[in-house]
Design a protein around this motif. Structure first.
Motif, mmCIF file in Angstrom:
data_model
loop_
_atom_site.group_PDB
_atom_site.id
_atom_site.type_symbol
_atom_site.label_atom_id
_atom_site.label_comp_id
_atom_site.label_asym_id
_atom_site.label_seq_id
_atom_site.Cartn_x
_atom_site.Cartn_y
_atom_site.Cartn_z
ATOM 1 N N GLY A 1 0.811 -1.204 0.000
ATOM 2 C CA GLY A 1 0.000 0.000 0.000
ATOM 3 C C GLY A 1 0.846 1.255 0.000
ATOM 4 O O GLY A 1 1.879 1.305 0.669
ATOM 5 N N PHE A 2 0.413 2.226 -0.795
ATOM 6 C CA PHE A 2 1.017 3.558 -0.811
ATOM 7 C C PHE A 2 -0.099 4.541 -0.474
ATOM 8 O O PHE A 2 -1.128 4.569 -1.160
ATOM 9 N N LEU B 1 -4.206 5.913 -14.151
ATOM 10 C CA LEU B 1 -4.961 6.813 -13.278
ATOM 11 C C LEU B 1 -6.084 6.070 -12.553
ATOM 12 O O LEU B 1 -6.356 6.351 -11.383
ATOM 13 N N ASP B 2 -6.697 5.106 -13.221
ATOM 14 C CA ASP B 2 -7.788 4.347 -12.615
ATOM 15 C C ASP B 2 -7.324 3.475 -11.449
ATOM 16 O O ASP B 2 -8.134 3.069 -10.622
ATOM 17 N N MET B 3 -6.041 3.183 -11.377
ATOM 18 C CA MET B 3 -5.515 2.378 -10.271
ATOM 19 C C MET B 3 -5.394 3.188 -8.979
ATOM 20 O O MET B 3 -5.222 2.623 -7.908
ATOM 21 N N TYR C 1 -2.917 -1.276 -3.097
ATOM 22 C CA TYR C 1 -3.648 -0.037 -2.842
ATOM 23 C C TYR C 1 -2.724 1.159 -3.007
ATOM 24 O O TYR C 1 -1.617 1.181 -2.454
ATOM 25 N N MET C 2 -3.170 2.142 -3.789
ATOM 26 C CA MET C 2 -2.462 3.419 -3.907
ATOM 27 C C MET C 2 -3.512 4.513 -3.833
ATOM 28 O O MET C 2 -4.405 4.573 -4.677
ATOM 29 N N GLY C 3 -3.423 5.347 -2.796
ATOM 30 C CA GLY C 3 -4.416 6.390 -2.617
ATOM 31 C C GLY C 3 -3.787 7.750 -2.403
ATOM 32 O O GLY C 3 -2.683 7.859 -1.876
ATOM 33 N N VAL C 4 -4.512 8.780 -2.821
ATOM 34 C CA VAL C 4 -4.040 10.159 -2.702
ATOM 35 C C VAL C 4 -5.140 10.997 -2.057
ATOM 36 O O VAL C 4 -6.290 10.996 -2.505
ATOM 37 N N MET C 5 -4.774 11.719 -1.003
ATOM 38 C CA MET C 5 -5.722 12.581 -0.310
ATOM 39 C C MET C 5 -5.878 13.904 -1.056
ATOM 40 O O MET C 5 -4.918 14.421 -1.625
#
Length: 180
Positions: free
Chosen positions: A80-81, A132-134, A105-109
């Motif tokens: 996860g990132f 981008l969809d990931m 998982y790769m998420g950006v706040m």
């Protein structure tokens, strides 16, 4: 010969999560990730933010330039990132470092507007729609979160749902009503 009953339980390594950014939300995220059994590394380029007073002793703290942190970290070891930096310019710098890695998982706040702008920049830099969809952005489940702790809970909940292959919806929706 007698029968023997065996139970097999796979042994998995503790999931390992890289948190980029060391502000208030990051601190709450790392606490929750530790609580659910993750190994956690936090990276920020500001030395005054990666101090022992801000993070549990089990968190690996790294003060590294966001432009090239991947040179100092084994990125393929993370599932996860979580990107929670102080501005979208830094988010994109981090994403550029992570491009090509496929964690679970790769998420950006960020707000919808901030994410839209960040994705426009990434598209101009050649990112494909599949790439981008990931990215989970804006990050987190819709819990109505307002405080850093609540925001962290929504983010870690989304991370856990994705890792477990779940949607993160309400369990109530699946309840069965038994008629007497």
């Amino acid at each position: 010969v007698g029968e023997m009953e065996c139970f097999v339980q796979p042994v998995e390594n503790d999931p390992s999560v890289l948190v980029l950014g060391a502000g208030h939300v990051s601190r709450a995220i790392t606490d929750l990730l530790l609580f659910i059994g993750c190994r956690v590394t936090v990276v920020d380029d500001r030395p005054e933010y990666v101090v022992p007073e801000f993070f549990d002793e089990r968190v690996t703290r790294k003060c590294l330039p966001l432009e090239n942190f991947k040179n100092d970290l084994p990125l393929d070891e993370y599932n996860g990132f979580i990107i929670v930096t102080r501005a979208h310019e830094y988010d994109n710098i981090c994403l550029e470092q992570l491009r090509g890695y496929l964690p679970t998982y790769m998420g950006v706040m960020g707000s919808q507007k901030r994410i839209h702008h960040a994705f426009e920049v990434l598209s101009e830099q050649g990112w494909t729609q599949d790439e981008l969809d990931m990215i989970y952005a804006p990050i987190g489940l819709d819990l109505g979160a307002q405080t850093p702790e609540e925001i962290a809970l929504s983010i870690v909940s989304e991370y856990l749902a994705v890792v477990r292959g779940k949607k993160g919806g309400s369990l109530r929706k699946g309840r069965v009503i038994h008629e007497s």
